[in-house]
Design a protein around this motif. Structure first.
Motif, short mmCIF file in Angstrom:
data_model
loop_
_atom_site.label_atom_id
_atom_site.label_comp_id
_atom_site.label_asym_id
_atom_site.label_seq_id
_atom_site.Cartn_x
_atom_site.Cartn_y
_atom_site.Cartn_z
N ALA A 77 22.28 11.08 39.63
CA ALA A 77 22.29 9.90 38.77
C ALA A 77 20.99 9.74 37.99
O ALA A 77 19.93 10.19 38.42
N TYR A 78 21.12 9.03 36.87
CA TYR A 78 19.96 8.70 36.04
C TYR A 78 20.32 7.51 35.16
O TYR A 78 21.50 7.25 34.90
N HIS A 79 19.33 6.81 34.71
CA HIS A 79 19.49 5.75 33.70
C HIS A 79 20.15 4.51 34.29
O HIS A 79 20.38 4.43 35.50
N ASN A 80 20.43 3.51 33.45
CA ASN A 80 21.07 2.27 33.91
C ASN A 80 22.44 2.51 34.51
O ASN A 80 22.83 1.85 35.47
N VAL A 81 23.20 3.44 33.93
CA VAL A 81 24.53 3.73 34.47
C VAL A 81 24.40 4.29 35.88
O VAL A 81 25.16 3.91 36.78
N TRP B 193 12.59 2.69 29.25
CA TRP B 193 12.96 1.28 29.12
C TRP B 193 14.11 0.90 30.04
O TRP B 193 14.51 -0.25 30.09
N PHE B 194 14.63 1.87 30.77
CA PHE B 194 15.81 1.65 31.58
C PHE B 194 15.44 1.60 33.07
O PHE B 194 14.34 1.95 33.46
N ALA B 195 16.40 1.16 33.87
CA ALA B 195 16.20 1.02 35.31
C ALA B 195 16.02 2.39 35.98
O ALA B 195 16.48 3.40 35.47
N SER B 196 15.39 2.37 37.13
CA SER B 196 15.04 3.60 37.84
C SER B 196 15.94 3.83 39.05
O SER B 196 16.00 3.00 39.97
N VAL B 197 16.62 4.97 39.06
CA VAL B 197 17.43 5.37 40.21
C VAL B 197 16.54 5.54 41.43
O VAL B 197 16.89 5.10 42.54
N SER B 198 15.37 6.14 41.27
CA SER B 198 14.49 6.37 42.41
C SER B 198 14.00 5.05 43.01
O SER B 198 13.83 4.96 44.24
N ASP B 199 13.84 4.01 42.20
CA ASP B 199 13.45 2.70 42.74
C ASP B 199 14.55 2.12 43.63
O ASP B 199 14.28 1.54 44.68
N VAL C 191 20.23 11.34 47.00
CA VAL C 191 20.39 11.11 45.57
C VAL C 191 19.53 12.15 44.85
O VAL C 191 18.40 12.42 45.24
N VAL C 192 20.12 12.73 43.82
CA VAL C 192 19.42 13.70 42.98
C VAL C 192 19.27 13.05 41.61
O VAL C 192 20.25 12.58 41.02
N THR C 193 18.05 12.99 41.10
CA THR C 193 17.82 12.37 39.80
C THR C 193 16.84 13.22 39.00
O THR C 193 16.50 14.33 39.40
N HIS C 194 16.43 12.71 37.87
CA HIS C 194 15.46 13.41 37.02
C HIS C 194 14.10 12.75 37.16
O HIS C 194 14.01 11.51 37.26
#
Length: 150
Positions: free
Chosen positions: A12-16, A46-52, A34-37
């Motif tokens: 996952a990445y970004h707000n979505v 400017w978007f929400a953080s998956v890692s957060d 979770v695997v992200t960038h």
């Protein structure tokens, strides 16, 4: 008889990615990875953080440079997830990853497929003056490619 717990590895990445991950967690889906960038310092984030979100919920989160990495496949083999989800992850997942989902692998795409396939579908919808759009959750399957060389 109790039902076995549902588990999902999420790319996952970004707000979505944040929104979809939160929906899974609210639905009591176990997310062991979770695997992200990794955020790029040259980008305006400017978007929400998956890692957060992962930190808030104590979920292991990794940022491999290559989703085709044998180490990642081995990690998924050890987890044995019921599902694999891709929510605005930037790369197509290889067959070796998709095969690790016990029940199925699904991708959230930001358009009503087949229209605006590929990256940035919302941008294309706006540029084309669409008055209606949506999202598509579709099953990911390994591709069978044949050579067109003669």
């Amino acid at each position: 008889m109790t039902e076995s717990p549902r588990s999902a590895v999420v790319f996952a990445y970004h707000n979505v990615g944040v929104s979809c991950l939160k929906v899974l967690l609210a639905g009591d889906v176990q997310v062991p990875l979770v695997v992200t960038h990794a955020d790029d310092a040259s980008e305006n984030i400017w978007f929400a953080s998956v890692s957060d979100v992962c930190k808030e919920h104590n979920i292991p989160c990794i940022t491999p440079e290559d989703p085709k990495s044998p180490d990642l496949v081995q990690r998924l083999q050890a987890i044995k997830p019921s599902y694999i989800f891709s929510f605005y992850y930037r790369f197509m997942l290889p067959a070796a990853i998709l095969e690790q989902a016990g029940i199925g692998a699904y991708n959230m795409h930001g358009s009503l497929l087949p229209k605006y396939r590929g990256r940035v579908p919302v941008n294309w919808a706006v540029l084309h003056g669409e008055t209606e759009t949506g999202v598509t959750l579709h099953e990911m399957m390994k591709r069978h490619l044949t050579s067109l060389a003669s």
